[in-house]
Scaffold this active site. Sequence first.
Site, PDB file in Angstrom:
ATOM      1  N   ILE A 491       2.286   5.746  11.536  1.00 54.64           N
ATOM      2  CA  ILE A 491       3.621   5.338  12.044  1.00 54.64           C
ATOM      3  C   ILE A 491       4.814   6.072  11.729  1.00 54.64           C
ATOM      4  O   ILE A 491       6.165   5.611  11.610  1.00 54.64           O
ATOM      5  CB  ILE A 491       4.131   3.867  11.320  1.00 54.64           C
ATOM      6  N   ILE A 688      -0.928  14.793  -4.754  1.00 50.35           N
ATOM      7  CA  ILE A 688       0.039  15.176  -3.479  1.00 50.35           C
ATOM      8  C   ILE A 688      -0.956  15.429  -2.446  1.00 50.35           C
ATOM      9  O   ILE A 688      -1.227  16.651  -2.504  1.00 50.35           O
ATOM     10  CB  ILE A 688       1.349  15.480  -3.684  1.00 50.35           C
ATOM     11  N   GLU A 764       7.614   4.221  -0.626  1.00 55.56           N
ATOM     12  CA  GLU A 764       8.209   3.104  -1.179  1.00 55.56           C
ATOM     13  C   GLU A 764       8.496   3.107  -2.514  1.00 55.56           C
ATOM     14  O   GLU A 764       9.522   2.336  -2.967  1.00 55.56           O
ATOM     15  CB  GLU A 764       7.372   1.668  -1.059  1.00 55.56           C
TER      16      GLU A 764
END
Length: 807
Positions: A491, A688, A764
């Site tokens: 996305i 990461i 988020e």
Amino acid sequence: MALFQSEPSKKMTMDTAVDSLLAKTKSKLVGSDVSRVEGALKVSGQATYSAEVQLDNIAYGVLVGAKIAKGSVTNIDSSVLDKMDGIITVVTDAERFLRNSQQGTEEKAPTQGAKDIYYHGQPIAAVIAESFEAARAGAEALIIEYKDDSDNAVLDFEKALDDAHDVNEKQGSDKNNEQGDPDKTLKDAAITIDRIYHTPSQNGAAMEPHATIAEWDGEHLTLYTSNQMLASCKKQVADALDMDEKNVQLIARYVGGGFGSKLGIAPESIAAAIAAKEIERPVRIVMTRPQVMSATVRRSNTRQRVALGANQAGIIDTIIHENISSNLPGESFFEPSALSTHYLYRGDNRRVKYQMVDTNQTLSGSMRAPGEAVGQIALECAMDELAEKAGVDPVELRRQNEPDVDPSQNIPFSTRKLVECMDTAAEQFGWSERPQKPASRLEGDWWIGMGMAAAARGNRLQPSEARVTLKRDASTKYGVKAVVETDMTDIGTGSYTVFSQVAADMLGLPLDHIEMVLGDSDLPPASGSGGSFGAASAGSGICLACENLREQLASTVGLYSDTMQLQDGRVQEAGVHTPSSSQEALKEAGAKAAKHIKGRIAQRMGKGTEDAGVQYNFDNDNSYALADILSHYDEPQLIAKGQIKPGKNGDNYRQASYGANFAEVAVHRVTGEIRVRRMTGAFAAGRILNQKTATSQCYGGMVFGIGSALMEQLIFDKRDGRLCNHDLAEYHVPVNADVPQLDVILVDEDDPYTNPMHIKGIGETAISGAAAAIANAVYNAVGIRVYDFPITLDKLIEHLPDAPASA
């Protein structure tokens, strides 16, 4: 038939800590700042989004929304369209049209029906035409007659608070909880903060609007649709149309942003499917921007009470977080504003409580960091106020209220690096230069202030599967490539890139030897993009499939899978291995396999076994070319699946990503205009995968925080329920001029309880607390605390401090 058969699927349930093979691979693409592998396609217009799929004989549809807030449709008069060029038909379905979008991960259809009206803008028909322009003109001309009951619609949240009701905890993301006697201990506390905070409804404002192309082939339906979670949405479509889900296929190769609004199916998808079936042609329906904002998903407005009780030093004993949000009648989703309140700070006496108000407004659902994004505005602003009252630095206050275990469940943290994030960001930001008193630093006409806030976002894992095929390919440098398949979506977050990095490292191949196939519900089902669990869940399926391939290769060439190295298209042994009886048996079987392979090569070459490795690159140091290994299977390929499931770790450990946001603002001494001058954020989110995409995600979260703090709010007309600011001209989001220099620090962390890659969600986390840091900086600048967000100049201008006489 392969020489040796291995278990075709590697399965893992996260019940204990696990090692990660990514820590042992020679290839180190994971963790580097690789640019997006699909970037060139996007900037050259070759990445095909849902509305851009080209099909023969396609028709165009435009939705028609209700013009009342409550009531029912009595008649649809399409006679005026009879004389309009290009109109094919008007499609409606009183039973099957979607009243509203569905929530993420649900497997049933959302509420359906186009007769009874529950909100202004509810889709009730679609005009189908030979061109978009004709369909739009027809939609504007269509006459809808109603029985209007808008006088009884609930359009004013504040006036309806007395009708707030308990939430359905079984269907929510959080639960009510009470420990100790928080009312009594709050009353007895030496220092108390007890405030009401209001946050408005917001819209994700993704660049790509909701769009679907529906095409039928007999009883098989294909939807090219802009969607974040294909596996669950496939089930939603099948349920909505009463179909066998085997006859439903969703394709979303590229999605232009979602932020939660595309977690479930939206009204245009079912409307397009019904229309395509009726006219026996493919139908494309793209929502207009006002329709996206009026008829998909909003973040709920909230009323939050946060009460803190502490001793004179600021040590917290009591935390109360009471939340009221809104949604359509019959909907169970509520904004889980206190998700992080459960574990962020110490306190033996605690209460979290949720209620809802039923309103006749757009469906509320998940929007980026649902819960934490708005909940931490309230909690972190209250913490700033507590710090001032206790005479303690805001960073130090949070440090001294660090819990040893999750105080709401008495379970350990899997990892927790909040203090390290605060200290690292504070030093880089220059927190020591913060004005010690509000309204004490004036530069020209601008008051300067600094603020900070902690950030936390819970970590979750969802079931996910992937299939990886390692095959010969003469077009590549090393004669092999890996094809990775899962229905996971991209996305804009970098799925194509980070999953390619994982596969490349696990299989010892360059990135251009990885073919990533995503966004098709016919592929193995993944978690989808959302909830900060997409990369961890779908990536774990890919990682496990690659582990399975490594085990098959190890069995074939007589090496151990845990010490075997794959690099530059070759297999070799490396490292020290502690054998077990089963592993010894595996190596013995693999040695026989390797000897058998060399024997077959020798037979083909007419040479002795010891000479057979020359032409086929079998070296004396036990280094084998993958292409040669694969060539000696009847099918020159190996196939493996990986499956991940959440397990006991999710219940036995509190898992979360942590961070800290610091902001400096300037407030104009006359107008009250607010400018964010700079922001620094430090975030810990496990391993990461990609420095560049992770940093970009943090930038996006911090920008969201600017919007939440200063400008974003949906405004509904309290008379008729109409959304007043339903486009990007009136719904204000941060633009380049609003966004200052953003500084992101990624704090090293390894969490073996999360998944086989040891990663967590990060995008988020960055939004959580970002708005509060800005609000706290505004207070530091001008001494005004705002409890009703966003902080617009009208809430400051009458209370601005006087400038010193010297100014």
